[in-house]
Design a protein around this motif. Structure first.
Motif, PDB file in Angstrom:
ATOM      1  N   THR A   1      19.438  19.294  -2.186  1.00  0.00           N
ATOM      2  CA  THR A   1      18.428  18.652  -3.029  1.00  0.00           C
ATOM      3  C   THR A   1      17.044  19.164  -2.606  1.00  0.00           C
ATOM      4  O   THR A   1      16.784  19.407  -1.434  1.00  0.00           O
ATOM      5  N   ALA A   2      16.164  19.328  -3.609  1.00  0.00           N
ATOM      6  CA  ALA A   2      14.816  19.841  -3.309  1.00  0.00           C
ATOM      7  C   ALA A   2      13.776  19.228  -4.235  1.00  0.00           C
ATOM      8  O   ALA A   2      12.690  19.759  -4.388  1.00  0.00           O
ATOM      9  N   GLY A   3      14.129  18.091  -4.878  1.00  0.00           N
ATOM     10  CA  GLY A   3      13.171  17.483  -5.794  1.00  0.00           C
ATOM     11  C   GLY A   3      13.605  16.079  -6.163  1.00  0.00           C
ATOM     12  O   GLY A   3      14.639  15.592  -5.680  1.00  0.00           O
ATOM     13  N   GLY A   4      12.822  15.425  -7.011  1.00  0.00           N
ATOM     14  CA  GLY A   4      13.118  14.064  -7.457  1.00  0.00           C
ATOM     15  C   GLY A   4      14.243  14.053  -8.467  1.00  0.00           C
ATOM     16  O   GLY A   4      15.244  13.340  -8.333  1.00  0.00           O
ATOM     17  N   ARG A   5      14.094  14.876  -9.515  1.00  0.00           N
ATOM     18  CA  ARG A   5      15.200  15.034 -10.467  1.00  0.00           C
ATOM     19  C   ARG A   5      16.026  16.206  -9.966  1.00  0.00           C
ATOM     20  O   ARG A   5      15.528  17.333  -9.873  1.00  0.00           O
ATOM     21  N   VAL A   6      17.278  15.963  -9.634  1.00  0.00           N
ATOM     22  CA  VAL A   6      18.086  16.960  -8.914  1.00  0.00           C
ATOM     23  C   VAL A   6      18.987  17.752  -9.860  1.00  0.00           C
ATOM     24  O   VAL A   6      18.964  18.982  -9.861  1.00  0.00           O
ATOM     25  N   LEU A   7      19.786  17.043 -10.677  1.00  0.00           N
ATOM     26  CA  LEU A   7      20.751  17.710 -11.568  1.00  0.00           C
ATOM     27  C   LEU A   7      20.752  17.017 -12.930  1.00  0.00           C
ATOM     28  O   LEU A   7      20.540  15.798 -13.009  1.00  0.00           O
ATOM     29  N   ASP A   8      21.001  17.773 -13.989  1.00  0.00           N
ATOM     30  CA  ASP A   8      21.177  17.206 -15.327  1.00  0.00           C
ATOM     31  C   ASP A   8      22.632  17.414 -15.706  1.00  0.00           C
ATOM     32  O   ASP A   8      23.056  18.535 -15.987  1.00  0.00           O
ATOM     33  N   VAL A   9      23.400  16.328 -15.690  1.00  0.00           N
ATOM     34  CA  VAL A   9      24.840  16.420 -15.945  1.00  0.00           C
ATOM     35  C   VAL A   9      25.066  16.209 -17.442  1.00  0.00           C
ATOM     36  O   VAL A   9      24.926  15.101 -17.955  1.00  0.00           O
ATOM     37  N   THR A  10      25.406  17.301 -18.127  1.00  0.00           N
ATOM     38  CA  THR A  10      25.471  17.310 -19.586  1.00  0.00           C
ATOM     39  C   THR A  10      26.915  17.447 -20.050  1.00  0.00           C
ATOM     40  O   THR A  10      27.672  18.233 -19.479  1.00  0.00           O
ATOM     41  N   ALA A  11      27.280  16.698 -21.083  1.00  0.00           N
ATOM     42  CA  ALA A  11      28.603  16.865 -21.688  1.00  0.00           C
ATOM     43  C   ALA A  11      28.462  16.960 -23.197  1.00  0.00           C
ATOM     44  O   ALA A  11      27.671  16.229 -23.800  1.00  0.00           O
ATOM     45  N   VAL A  12      29.223  17.882 -23.777  1.00  0.00           N
ATOM     46  CA  VAL A  12      29.237  18.073 -25.228  1.00  0.00           C
ATOM     47  C   VAL A  12      30.642  17.747 -25.704  1.00  0.00           C
ATOM     48  O   VAL A  12      31.626  18.192 -25.104  1.00  0.00           O
ATOM     49  N   ALA A  13      30.749  16.947 -26.781  1.00  0.00           N
ATOM     50  CA  ALA A  13      32.073  16.566 -27.299  1.00  0.00           C
ATOM     51  C   ALA A  13      31.973  16.277 -28.787  1.00  0.00           C
ATOM     52  O   ALA A  13      30.877  16.208 -29.347  1.00  0.00           O
ATOM     53  N   ALA A  14      33.145  16.048 -29.402  1.00  0.00           N
ATOM     54  CA  ALA A  14      33.190  15.842 -30.856  1.00  0.00           C
ATOM     55  C   ALA A  14      32.661  14.467 -31.258  1.00  0.00           C
ATOM     56  O   ALA A  14      32.249  14.266 -32.398  1.00  0.00           O
ATOM     57  N   THR A  15      32.686  13.494 -30.343  1.00  0.00           N
ATOM     58  CA  THR A  15      32.124  12.173 -30.666  1.00  0.00           C
ATOM     59  C   THR A  15      31.101  11.791 -29.599  1.00  0.00           C
ATOM     60  O   THR A  15      31.153  12.272 -28.457  1.00  0.00           O
ATOM     61  N   PHE A  16      30.199  10.899 -29.990  1.00  0.00           N
ATOM     62  CA  PHE A  16      29.175  10.433 -29.049  1.00  0.00           C
ATOM     63  C   PHE A  16      29.827   9.759 -27.841  1.00  0.00           C
ATOM     64  O   PHE A  16      29.454  10.013 -26.694  1.00  0.00           O
ATOM     65  N   GLU A  17      30.817   8.916 -28.087  1.00  0.00           N
ATOM     66  CA  GLU A  17      31.465   8.174 -27.005  1.00  0.00           C
ATOM     67  C   GLU A  17      32.121   9.117 -26.002  1.00  0.00           C
ATOM     68  O   GLU A  17      31.997   8.931 -24.791  1.00  0.00           O
TER      69      GLU A  17
ATOM     70  N   ALA B   1      31.697  13.058 -14.994  1.00  0.00           N
ATOM     71  CA  ALA B   1      31.223  14.224 -14.222  1.00  0.00           C
ATOM     72  C   ALA B   1      30.228  13.782 -13.146  1.00  0.00           C
ATOM     73  O   ALA B   1      30.231  14.315 -12.028  1.00  0.00           O
ATOM     74  N   CYS B   2      29.389  12.797 -13.454  1.00  0.00           N
ATOM     75  CA  CYS B   2      28.437  12.279 -12.447  1.00  0.00           C
ATOM     76  C   CYS B   2      29.189  11.735 -11.231  1.00  0.00           C
ATOM     77  O   CYS B   2      28.756  11.895 -10.092  1.00  0.00           O
ATOM     78  N   ASP B   3      30.346  11.085 -11.488  1.00  0.00           N
ATOM     79  CA  ASP B   3      31.145  10.517 -10.390  1.00  0.00           C
ATOM     80  C   ASP B   3      31.707  11.600  -9.477  1.00  0.00           C
ATOM     81  O   ASP B   3      32.010  11.343  -8.316  1.00  0.00           O
ATOM     82  N   ARG B   4      31.914  12.808 -10.032  1.00  0.00           N
ATOM     83  CA  ARG B   4      32.512  13.889  -9.218  1.00  0.00           C
ATOM     84  C   ARG B   4      31.489  14.538  -8.281  1.00  0.00           C
ATOM     85  O   ARG B   4      31.851  15.337  -7.419  1.00  0.00           O
ATOM     86  N   ILE B   5      30.208  14.242  -8.505  1.00  0.00           N
ATOM     87  CA  ILE B   5      29.153  14.880  -7.706  1.00  0.00           C
ATOM     88  C   ILE B   5      28.648  13.883  -6.671  1.00  0.00           C
ATOM     89  O   ILE B   5      28.461  12.711  -6.980  1.00  0.00           O
ATOM     90  N   SER B   6      28.434  14.359  -5.456  1.00  0.00           N
ATOM     91  CA  SER B   6      27.920  13.444  -4.440  1.00  0.00           C
ATOM     92  C   SER B   6      26.825  14.086  -3.610  1.00  0.00           C
ATOM     93  O   SER B   6      26.850  15.288  -3.345  1.00  0.00           O
ATOM     94  N   PHE B   7      25.830  13.290  -3.283  1.00  0.00           N
ATOM     95  CA  PHE B   7      24.828  13.646  -2.264  1.00  0.00           C
ATOM     96  C   PHE B   7      24.188  12.346  -1.804  1.00  0.00           C
ATOM     97  O   PHE B   7      24.179  11.347  -2.541  1.00  0.00           O
ATOM     98  N   GLU B   8      23.674  12.360  -0.578  1.00  0.00           N
ATOM     99  CA  GLU B   8      23.082  11.143  -0.025  1.00  0.00           C
ATOM    100  C   GLU B   8      21.888  10.721  -0.891  1.00  0.00           C
ATOM    101  O   GLU B   8      21.018  11.543  -1.176  1.00  0.00           O
ATOM    102  N   GLY B   9      21.885   9.480  -1.336  1.00  0.00           N
ATOM    103  CA  GLY B   9      20.759   8.972  -2.123  1.00  0.00           C
ATOM    104  C   GLY B   9      20.902   9.195  -3.620  1.00  0.00           C
ATOM    105  O   GLY B   9      19.971   8.904  -4.376  1.00  0.00           O
ATOM    106  N   LYS B  10      22.075   9.689  -4.065  1.00  0.00           N
ATOM    107  CA  LYS B  10      22.282   9.942  -5.509  1.00  0.00           C
ATOM    108  C   LYS B  10      22.011   8.675  -6.324  1.00  0.00           C
ATOM    109  O   LYS B  10      22.598   7.630  -6.057  1.00  0.00           O
ATOM    110  N   THR B  11      21.113   8.765  -7.300  1.00  0.00           N
ATOM    111  CA  THR B  11      20.702   7.602  -8.091  1.00  0.00           C
ATOM    112  C   THR B  11      20.638   8.011  -9.552  1.00  0.00           C
ATOM    113  O   THR B  11      20.218   9.139  -9.847  1.00  0.00           O
TER     114      THR B  11
END
Ligand code: AMP
Ligand code: GLY
Length: 432
Positions: free
Chosen positions: A381-397, A406-416
């Motif tokens: 990590t090197a900033g306040g906003r660290v990653l943008d986890v984006t998903a594209v699919a056929a429906t909004f849901e 995908a956010c659950d699969r990523i970990s770092f100390e202080g992830k918010t």
């Protein structure tokens, strides 16, 4: 690359927006060698680093000339306002981004309001004050809701949306007492616009305007739109709550602004970003930005069909054609993972795990924002906003569920992060 028919590209910037631009540019069959200045931990996996100051027009054009660059792409506002596009154009090198003069649509509120008034574009009425007494008198005279803003760039923090005169007066006092530094020495009191927000990015070559998809940012730090304003905590595209005619109206407003600038002798080429509020009297302009939005770009570009290198060259070359861009009938949701404490104080240098696992999911793309690489190639990590986890699919849901998985699969100390990105779109306009 000379003789290969490909275009070598230099991209300026280091955020999630720039990672999304770089990924889309890299997909183009026309893309040659890719360079970034300064870039981030994700971008350095796709492009070489150019060791130059991205806000120096001289340094950027010298690098571009020496390396045979055929397109310079400017991501953030600071190099635009500093006139980097002018310097590169003057060197005869194609550049995506408006001139310093045209970028005043973002850099100067007075300039933007003047253009809008001449173009007959609906926006909040406002007055500007340098004297606290006169400002207080005006707020008392309004005797109701208004918005108090520190003029200049206070990173979105100098804005008080006041429902009562007392809240407005507290905001006026905070600005004049120096809470926002130099940015607060001029204070703007603006009409409060009511309704959902909608962003519309558009490409323009100074005459033709090609709208990209609509999107909606989430600016507040905490769930339920509470807490301080941030650079953006999440976003989705398209905006499903538009009513008949609203999109056409937003496109018409942006076209009118480009036409007005041309009549004023200013050629605006690049991305024009309109921030709108969908009021009961139709869309009204909150602000214009002279660049792609961050994080809006991270949901708009993955849905775009078309060759981005060709589009950006056409903006500079005045050959932009609506046929260059089309849209998939899908949805994108992006959740921003931040460092604990953002937008206040936060720590850096935490090891990030799980990005590859997240990227392996169908439709998921993790754009890096505030990241760097250590000597062993680990992502930190090197900033306040660290990653943008984006998903594209056929429906909004599906897009929303996948982004959060995908956010659950990523970990770092202080992830918010916020847990309610996109909820408003699902609830519908009458329950906002
Ligand atoms: P700004 O820094 O000017 O982009 O404002 C930050 C946020 O404050 C915007 O995204 C809006 O949510 C809100 N805001 C600013 N101006 C107004 C206005 N005139 N009416 C309603 N909300 C506003
Ligand atoms: N999403 C807000 C901005 O790019 O200014």
């Amino acid at each position: 690359m000379a003789g290969s028919g490909k275009t070598d590209i230099l991209l300026l910037g280091s955020g999630g927006r720039e990672h999304a631009l770089l990924a889309k540019l890299a997909e183009s069959p026309q893309a040659g060698r890719l360079w970034v200045a300064p870039g981030n931990g994700g971008m350095w996996q796709l492009a070489q680093r150019a060791d130059i100051d991205p806000e120096s027009g001289g340094a950027v054009s010298a690098f571009a000339r020496e390396h045979g660059i055929g397109l310079v792409v400017i991501g953030p506002e600071a190099p635009l306002v500093a006139g980097v596009a002018d310097a590169v154009r003057a060197a005869g090198i194609p550049v995506f981004g408006p001139s310093g003069e045209a970028a005043r649509i973002e850099g100067s509120k007075g300039f933007a309001k003047g253009v809008m008034a001449r173009a007959g574009v609906p926006t909040a009425s406002y007055r500007s004050f340098t004297d606290e007494g006169a400002c207080v008198a005006y707020v008392r005279e309004l005797a109701g809701p208004c918005v108090v803003k520190a003029d200049g760039l206070a990173a979105g923090k100098g804005v008080v949306v006041a429902q009562t005169t007392e809240e407005a007066l507290a905001g006026v006092h905070a600005c004049f007492s120096g809470a926002f530094g130099e940015a607060g020495s001029t204070v703007i009191v603006e009409e409060l616009l009511e309704g959902p927000e909608c962003s519309l990015l558009a490409l323009t070559d100074g005459t033709a305007l090609v709208p990209l998809a609509t999107s909606q940012d989430h600016k507040r730090a905490l769930d339920g739109d509470r807490g301080p304003n941030t650079g953006g905590m999440g976003v989705y595209s398209p905006v499903p709550i538009l009513r008949d005619g609203e999109l056409e109206r937003m496109v018409e407003i942006e076209q009118r602004v480009v036409d007005q600038l041309r009549e004023d002798g200013i050629n605006y080429s690049g991305c024009l970003y309109g921030g709108f509020i969908l009021t009961k009297d139709g869309p009204k302009v909150l602000e214009f930005n002279a660049r792609f939005g961050d994080p809006e770009t991270q949901v708009v570009l993955p849905r775009m069909r078309g060759d981005l290198v060709e589009c950006l060259l056409a903006c500079d070359g005045a050959t932009l054609d609506p046929a260059m861009v089309s849209w998939a009938d899908d949805w994108a949701v992006s959740v921003v993972l931040t460092s604990a404490g953002y937008p206040g104080h936060y720590e850096r240098g935490k090891v990030i795990c799980g990005i590859d696992d997240a990227n392996a999911m169908e439709g998921v793309i993790v754009y890096h924002a505030g990241t760097t690489l250590d000597d062993g190639g680990r992502v930190l990590t090197a900033g306040g906003r660290v990653l943008d986890v984006t998903a594209v699919a056929a429906t909004f849901e599906d897009a929303r569920n996948r982004a959060y998985e995908a956010c659950d699969r990523i970990s770092f100390e202080g992830k918010t992060y916020r847990h309610d990105i996109g909820i408003k779109a699902i609830r519908g306009r009458d329950r906002l």
